[in-house]
Scaffold this motif. Structure first.
Motif, PDB file in Angstrom:
ATOM      1  N   SER A  79      45.285  21.195  49.980  1.00  0.00           N
ATOM      2  CA  SER A  79      45.960  20.878  51.082  1.00  0.00           C
ATOM      3  C   SER A  79      46.285  19.280  51.783  1.00  0.00           C
ATOM      4  O   SER A  79      46.403  19.013  52.358  1.00  0.00           O
ATOM      5  N   THR A  80      46.129  18.510  51.219  1.00  0.00           N
ATOM      6  CA  THR A  80      47.074  16.756  51.002  1.00  0.00           C
ATOM      7  C   THR A  80      47.129  16.709  49.489  1.00  0.00           C
ATOM      8  O   THR A  80      46.682  16.698  47.929  1.00  0.00           O
ATOM      9  N   LEU A 117      43.636  26.313  47.128  1.00  0.00           N
ATOM     10  CA  LEU A 117      44.417  25.719  48.179  1.00  0.00           C
ATOM     11  C   LEU A 117      43.987  25.304  48.658  1.00  0.00           C
ATOM     12  O   LEU A 117      44.428  23.963  49.455  1.00  0.00           O
ATOM     13  N   THR A 118      42.378  24.723  48.472  1.00  0.00           N
ATOM     14  CA  THR A 118      41.706  23.205  48.929  1.00  0.00           C
ATOM     15  C   THR A 118      41.464  22.364  48.671  1.00  0.00           C
ATOM     16  O   THR A 118      42.376  21.273  49.468  1.00  0.00           O
ATOM     17  N   TRP A 173      53.243  21.663  56.697  1.00  0.00           N
ATOM     18  CA  TRP A 173      52.962  20.492  55.989  1.00  0.00           C
ATOM     19  C   TRP A 173      53.068  19.789  57.508  1.00  0.00           C
ATOM     20  O   TRP A 173      54.482  19.477  58.403  1.00  0.00           O
ATOM     21  N   ASN A 196      48.338  22.705  56.399  1.00  0.00           N
ATOM     22  CA  ASN A 196      47.552  24.125  56.830  1.00  0.00           C
ATOM     23  C   ASN A 196      48.403  24.912  56.209  1.00  0.00           C
ATOM     24  O   ASN A 196      49.524  25.509  56.328  1.00  0.00           O
ATOM     25  N   TYR A 197      47.442  26.590  55.431  1.00  0.00           N
ATOM     26  CA  TYR A 197      48.242  27.163  54.797  1.00  0.00           C
ATOM     27  C   TYR A 197      47.253  28.298  55.612  1.00  0.00           C
ATOM     28  O   TYR A 197      46.852  28.256  56.140  1.00  0.00           O
TER      29      TYR A 197
END
Length: 205
Positions: A173-174, A169-170, A109, A122-123
């Motif tokens: 991501s924020t 997860l998209t 993060w 960022n995964y």
């Protein structure tokens, strides 16, 4: 978490009192630590064919020495009821199966330079792990499943849950508008696509 014997599954609080926004000067940031989700997300509309699909998200934030970024581990617990075709069950189209699953992913993060109350995540998709609790696979209404039927369903469900987890997860991501209560015990944040408020309680060490 597909074969001929199954229908496609689907692509799958605590009110915070005295909540304050995150300050750039706080070290470490108040959101650092492990948090357990308190309000499940209803994923049914995103999972074609599901009778019911709930996802509960928990997060572990780890800081770096500069308090500017760090590691993150995100966990999702799923509780699903879905129709399946199971050989030997008649009528097959009336068979609803419930099960539980969990998924985990690691990543990093960092603060959004445009808004310090927002985090960009960022995964690392290579770290994704999905587990199905085979003992949780039950027929609704109760009809005893054989071991081979349970194993077959577990394989199907694992693939479906991993697909759903990756897709979700998209939107994760924020993480926006992160707020932690003054006593540090509760946290809220917002994700979009669609907009949803997530609430958490801090896990005591």
């Amino acid at each position: 978490m597909k074969n001929k014997n199954s229908k496609s599954l689907m692509a799958i609080g605590i009110a915070a009192i005295s909540i304050g926004a995150i300050s750039c000067s706080e070290t470490p940031a108040p959101f650092i630590g492990a948090w357990e989700g308190t309000n499940p997300i209803d994923m049914t509309a995103k999972m074609p064919g599901a009778k019911s699909a709930l996802e509960t998200i928990s997060i572990d934030f780890i800081n770096n020495q500069q308090s500017t970024e760090g590691e993150i581990t995100l966990y999702s617990d799923f509780d699903i009821i879905c129709p399946v075709l199971v050989k030997g069950m008649v009528p097959a189209d009336s068979c609803n199966v419930s099960f539980s699953a969990n998924a985990i992913v690691k990543g990093t993060w960092n603060h959004d330079v445009d808004d310090h109350d927002d985090l960009l995540i960022n995964y690392d998709y290579s770290t994704i792990e999905v587990k199905i609790d085979n003992s949780s696979i039950k027929n609704v209404p109760a009809i005893e499943l054989t071991q081979s039927q349970t194993d077959s369903l577990s394989t199907i469900f694992k693939l479906e849950i991993e697909t759903t987890f990756r897709n979700n997860l998209t939107r994760l991501s924020t993480m926006e508008d992160i707020k932690v209560s003054k006593d540090g015990k509760t946290m809220s944040l917002e994700v979009k696509g669609p907009k949803y408020d997530l609430r958490f309680k801090r896990l005591e060490m």
